[in-house]
Design a protein around this motif. Structure first.
Motif, PDB file in Angstrom:
ATOM      1  N   GLN A   3      14.634  39.980  71.594  1.00  0.00           N
ATOM      2  CA  GLN A   3      13.520  40.902  71.732  1.00  0.00           C
ATOM      3  C   GLN A   3      12.394  40.585  70.737  1.00  0.00           C
ATOM      4  O   GLN A   3      11.321  41.160  70.848  1.00  0.00           O
ATOM      5  CB  GLN A   3      14.027  42.336  71.487  1.00  0.00           C
ATOM      6  N   PHE A   4      12.646  39.757  69.799  1.00  0.00           N
ATOM      7  CA  PHE A   4      11.672  39.482  68.745  1.00  0.00           C
ATOM      8  C   PHE A   4      11.327  37.995  68.736  1.00  0.00           C
ATOM      9  O   PHE A   4      12.212  37.156  68.561  1.00  0.00           O
ATOM     10  CB  PHE A   4      12.267  39.889  67.397  1.00  0.00           C
ATOM     11  N   PRO A   5      10.054  37.647  68.967  1.00  0.00           N
ATOM     12  CA  PRO A   5       9.671  36.226  69.005  1.00  0.00           C
ATOM     13  C   PRO A   5      10.029  35.503  67.712  1.00  0.00           C
ATOM     14  O   PRO A   5       9.943  36.074  66.620  1.00  0.00           O
ATOM     15  CB  PRO A   5       8.158  36.279  69.208  1.00  0.00           C
ATOM     16  N   LYS A   6      10.413  34.228  67.886  1.00  0.00           N
ATOM     17  CA  LYS A   6      10.815  33.453  66.711  1.00  0.00           C
ATOM     18  C   LYS A   6       9.657  33.252  65.729  1.00  0.00           C
ATOM     19  O   LYS A   6       9.859  33.196  64.518  1.00  0.00           O
ATOM     20  CB  LYS A   6      11.375  32.101  67.157  1.00  0.00           C
ATOM     21  N   TRP A   7       8.445  33.140  66.277  1.00  0.00           N
ATOM     22  CA  TRP A   7       7.317  32.932  65.361  1.00  0.00           C
ATOM     23  C   TRP A   7       7.085  34.156  64.472  1.00  0.00           C
ATOM     24  O   TRP A   7       6.633  34.030  63.331  1.00  0.00           O
ATOM     25  CB  TRP A   7       6.053  32.569  66.142  1.00  0.00           C
ATOM     26  N   LYS A   8       7.411  35.345  65.009  1.00  0.00           N
ATOM     27  CA  LYS A   8       7.270  36.539  64.175  1.00  0.00           C
ATOM     28  C   LYS A   8       8.336  36.574  63.081  1.00  0.00           C
ATOM     29  O   LYS A   8       8.087  37.015  61.960  1.00  0.00           O
ATOM     30  CB  LYS A   8       7.369  37.796  65.045  1.00  0.00           C
ATOM     31  N   ILE A   9       9.549  36.096  63.446  1.00  0.00           N
ATOM     32  CA  ILE A   9      10.609  36.031  62.426  1.00  0.00           C
ATOM     33  C   ILE A   9      10.192  35.072  61.303  1.00  0.00           C
ATOM     34  O   ILE A   9      10.351  35.368  60.113  1.00  0.00           O
ATOM     35  CB  ILE A   9      11.934  35.552  63.066  1.00  0.00           C
ATOM     36  N   ALA A  10       9.637  33.936  61.710  1.00  0.00           N
ATOM     37  CA  ALA A  10       9.183  32.961  60.711  1.00  0.00           C
ATOM     38  C   ALA A  10       8.057  33.552  59.852  1.00  0.00           C
ATOM     39  O   ALA A  10       8.015  33.368  58.630  1.00  0.00           O
ATOM     40  CB  ALA A  10       8.706  31.688  61.414  1.00  0.00           C
ATOM     41  N   LEU A  11       7.150  34.316  60.510  1.00  0.00           N
ATOM     42  CA  LEU A  11       6.038  34.921  59.776  1.00  0.00           C
ATOM     43  C   LEU A  11       6.543  35.917  58.722  1.00  0.00           C
ATOM     44  O   LEU A  11       6.091  35.897  57.565  1.00  0.00           O
ATOM     45  CB  LEU A  11       5.108  35.635  60.762  1.00  0.00           C
ATOM     46  N   ARG A 446      16.830  57.168  78.061  1.00  0.00           N
ATOM     47  CA  ARG A 446      16.609  55.720  78.105  1.00  0.00           C
ATOM     48  C   ARG A 446      17.656  55.004  77.268  1.00  0.00           C
ATOM     49  O   ARG A 446      18.252  55.575  76.341  1.00  0.00           O
ATOM     50  CB  ARG A 446      15.207  55.396  77.604  1.00  0.00           C
ATOM     51  N   SER A 447      17.884  53.743  77.559  1.00  0.00           N
ATOM     52  CA  SER A 447      18.881  52.963  76.830  1.00  0.00           C
ATOM     53  C   SER A 447      18.397  52.733  75.404  1.00  0.00           C
ATOM     54  O   SER A 447      17.186  52.835  75.113  1.00  0.00           O
ATOM     55  CB  SER A 447      19.070  51.611  77.519  1.00  0.00           C
ATOM     56  N   PRO A 448      19.333  52.401  74.487  1.00  0.00           N
ATOM     57  CA  PRO A 448      18.921  52.208  73.084  1.00  0.00           C
ATOM     58  C   PRO A 448      17.816  51.163  72.914  1.00  0.00           C
ATOM     59  O   PRO A 448      16.831  51.415  72.210  1.00  0.00           O
ATOM     60  CB  PRO A 448      20.231  51.763  72.420  1.00  0.00           C
ATOM     61  N   ILE A 449      17.965  49.991  73.531  1.00  0.00           N
ATOM     62  CA  ILE A 449      16.953  48.955  73.336  1.00  0.00           C
ATOM     63  C   ILE A 449      15.621  49.362  73.952  1.00  0.00           C
ATOM     64  O   ILE A 449      14.555  49.077  73.411  1.00  0.00           O
ATOM     65  CB  ILE A 449      17.445  47.600  73.922  1.00  0.00           C
ATOM     66  N   SER A 450      15.694  50.075  75.089  1.00  0.00           N
ATOM     67  CA  SER A 450      14.461  50.543  75.714  1.00  0.00           C
ATOM     68  C   SER A 450      13.785  51.596  74.831  1.00  0.00           C
ATOM     69  O   SER A 450      12.559  51.600  74.678  1.00  0.00           O
ATOM     70  CB  SER A 450      14.785  51.124  77.092  1.00  0.00           C
ATOM     71  N   ALA A 451      14.597  52.503  74.243  1.00  0.00           N
ATOM     72  CA  ALA A 451      14.034  53.535  73.363  1.00  0.00           C
ATOM     73  C   ALA A 451      13.409  52.907  72.111  1.00  0.00           C
ATOM     74  O   ALA A 451      12.361  53.353  71.637  1.00  0.00           O
ATOM     75  CB  ALA A 451      15.128  54.523  72.977  1.00  0.00           C
ATOM     76  N   ILE A 452      14.053  51.878  71.574  1.00  0.00           N
ATOM     77  CA  ILE A 452      13.502  51.202  70.374  1.00  0.00           C
ATOM     78  C   ILE A 452      12.144  50.580  70.681  1.00  0.00           C
ATOM     79  O   ILE A 452      11.154  50.789  69.963  1.00  0.00           O
ATOM     80  CB  ILE A 452      14.494  50.129  69.865  1.00  0.00           C
ATOM     81  N   ASN A 453      12.086  49.805  71.769  1.00  0.00           N
ATOM     82  CA  ASN A 453      10.822  49.138  72.116  1.00  0.00           C
ATOM     83  C   ASN A 453       9.736  50.158  72.451  1.00  0.00           C
ATOM     84  O   ASN A 453       8.577  50.017  72.023  1.00  0.00           O
ATOM     85  CB  ASN A 453      11.044  48.195  73.308  1.00  0.00           C
ATOM     86  N   ALA A 454      10.109  51.209  73.201  1.00  0.00           N
ATOM     87  CA  ALA A 454       9.112  52.226  73.561  1.00  0.00           C
ATOM     88  C   ALA A 454       8.641  52.977  72.320  1.00  0.00           C
ATOM     89  O   ALA A 454       7.454  53.311  72.202  1.00  0.00           O
ATOM     90  CB  ALA A 454       9.720  53.196  74.584  1.00  0.00           C
ATOM     91  N   GLY A 455       9.548  53.235  71.375  1.00  0.00           N
ATOM     92  CA  GLY A 455       9.164  53.948  70.156  1.00  0.00           C
ATOM     93  C   GLY A 455       8.123  53.172  69.366  1.00  0.00           C
ATOM     94  O   GLY A 455       7.109  53.736  68.925  1.00  0.00           O
TER      95      GLY A 455
END
Length: 525
Positions: A3-11, A446-455
């Motif tokens: 769910q999280f782009p690798k470039w953001k992790i690197a950033l 909503r599912s946990p991952i959906s609630a996290i992203n929507a939040g």
């Protein structure tokens, strides 16, 4: 972590490592930080006057001196022009903010007026009978006063920078005053001595036809002036010289000056160097006046009057006198920094003791730590494990804020500490908004991952709007504020930027990392 782009992790990783690197020098002494290799960060946060103590000096620029000097120059120029044109006159002198002269030949009044009014664009000319009055206009005087204060600020800044004082505050106060705040300086006497000297240096020929004793009795030849020397004679009294008023070379042409020692006497001296124009003029004067006494005048006193033994064509020379090492260093500093356009007067002086600064730091630290503990407790009680993640983001936020202040060389003041506390509250507010949105989404089934992203997505716009309006307010405080208010604005602005990063990016990375590891069936937020 899909769910999280690798470039953001690197950033995030790069920002955290850089933050730690730039924060680290603040935990060692300045001496240790200076000894670090050049490729490592070594800048530390500078403490403001209210935190480390120091001196507060309010100076007033004697702007009337500038007007007076301009009028005196106009008198000299008028005398020269009238004599050149062979126009007879009398009563040439200064009257308040004007000069006046009476032309004796009525037929040549218009010619004289045309000659005189061409001296300066800011002159108003009036003729009353045979009397011509040349007055500086209000606009011309206003511009000269403003230019004098601006130039004084620049010269004051150069002189203080030369002393090595870190993070001084030098700014205009009103029309003719300059505020100088010097953190870490609890004995401002040397600074006041440096700022109290106009440092106008000129070179004059000594009038060998005049006798100083006659001059002391009032018999000074026209075009010359009796001047006291810093040197002392055999009777231990200051020497007296009669020097020609004409400036042969001006100190404005100096480009460098350094303290040194005379090779023969081992006495402190000051070496100086002219620019190309000054070097040419200095060479011409010394070539034409070999064997004459050449007076070096600083602020109306003769420093020394050596004999010109040979033409000095290299554009450099030396000033010798009865200097101590400190006096030679200060004179070299003054000449390098340039001359003030007008004298400065100290009208207010305060010293903030380091004890008061230590009390301020202690009070600020207690306030910050108390606020942090209360926030940590509130977040853990209110949001459980998510509150712990928000607290981690809060610590990262504080680390990045202090690191950014180190990089920018920002000065931390007591209001700046208030800005840090306010930033901590705003950072927590952002996480509270995100977690509340996640709660709402969870209640909707909503599912946990959906609630996290929507939040995170739903809260982002609100967080951005809130921070943007605060950033605009901080920008306006910086533009229109001064001193501590600016410190507060700088700290708040940096805190807004770092809290946006930690609340939106760092916290989401931590939450998704937790989700990938635990895969919860329900989101307990």
């Amino acid at each position: 972590m899909n769910q999280f782009p690798k470039w953001k992790i690197a950033l995030v990783a790069i920002v955290l490592v850089a933050g730690l690197a730039f924060l680290a020098p603040n935990f060692v002494s300045q001496k240790t930080a200076d000894a670090l290799p050049d490729w490592l960060p070594k800048r530390q946060i500078s403490l403001g006057l209210d935190l480390q103590g120091g001196s507060h000096i309010l100076l007033e620029v004697e702007v009337e001196t500038v007007i007076k000097e301009r009028l005196e120059a106009m008198v000299d120029a008028a005398r020269t022009e009238l004599r050149k044109a062979q126009i007879k006159y009398q009563g040439l002198g200064i009257e308040r903010h004007a000069i006046s002269v009476t032309i004796l030949d009525a037929a040549r009044i218009d010619e004289a007026r045309n000659l005189l009014r061409g001296q300066d664009a800011g002159i108003a000319t009036t003729v009353e009978g045979g009397r011509i009055v040349l007055a500086l206009t209000e606009q011309a005087m206003l511009e000269r006063r403003r230019a004098a204060v601006d130039q004084s600020i620049e010269i004051v800044r150069r002189r203080i920078d030369e002393t090595g004082v870190r993070e001084p505050t030098i700014q205009r106060q009103g029309d003719d005053r300059i505020l100088v705040q010097l953190p870490g300086i609890d004995d401002p006497e040397r600074i006041k001595a440096l700022l109290g000297k106009t440092a106008k240096m000129t070179f004059h020929l000594v009038d060998k036809t005049a006798n100083p004793l006659d001059a002391q009795a009032g018999k000074v030849p026209p075009g010359s002036v009796l001047m006291q020397s810093l040197e002392r004679g055999p009777d231990n009294r200051p020497r007296q010289y009669v020097i020609q008023k004409r400036v042969m070379v001006s100190g404005d042409s100096l480009v460098d000056s350094q303290p040194s020692f005379d090779q023969r006497t081992n006495q402190p001296i000051v070496n100086f160097r002219f620019d190309s124009v000054g070097a040419k003029r200095f060479g011409e004067v010394t070539a034409k006046n070999v064997g004459e006494l050449f007076a070096i005048v600083l602020d109306g006193k003769v420093i020394s009057a050596p004999v010109i033994r040979e033409p000095i064509l290299g554009g450099s020379g030396q000033i010798s006198g009865s200097f101590t090492v400190q006096e030679a260093q200060d004179l070299a500093l003054l000449l390098r920094a340039g001359a003030l356009p007008a004298p400065l007067t100290v009208i207010e002086e305060r010293t903030v003791g380091p004890g008061l600064g230590a009390d301020s730091i202690r009070a600020g630290t207690i306030a910050t730590m108390t606020g942090a503990v209360l926030v940590v407790i509130f977040m853990v009680l209110g949001y459980g494990g998510f509150g712990v993640m928000a607290n981690a983001a809060l610590i990262v936020n504080l680390m990045l804020l202090l690191a950014a202040m180190s990089v920018l060389g920002a000065t931390l003041t007591l209001p700046g500490i208030a800005g840090i506390v306010l930033t901590m509250g705003m950072a927590v507010d952002a996480n509270v908004l995100i977690f509340e949105r996640m709660r709402e989404e969870t209640r909707l089934g909503r599912s946990p991952i959906s609630a996290i992203n929507a939040g995170f997505d739903r809260a982002f716009t609100t967080i951005l709007d809130s921070n943007l309006t605060t950033l605009i307010a901080a920008f306006l405080l910086y533009i229109f504020g001064s001193g501590p208010v600016r410190g507060f604005a700088v700290t708040l602005s940096i805190g807004i930027a770092t809290s946006m990063f930690t609340a939106v990016t760092f916290t989401k990375l931590v939450v998704l990392f937790w989700y990938d590891r635990t895969r919860p069936k329900a989101l307990n937020v």
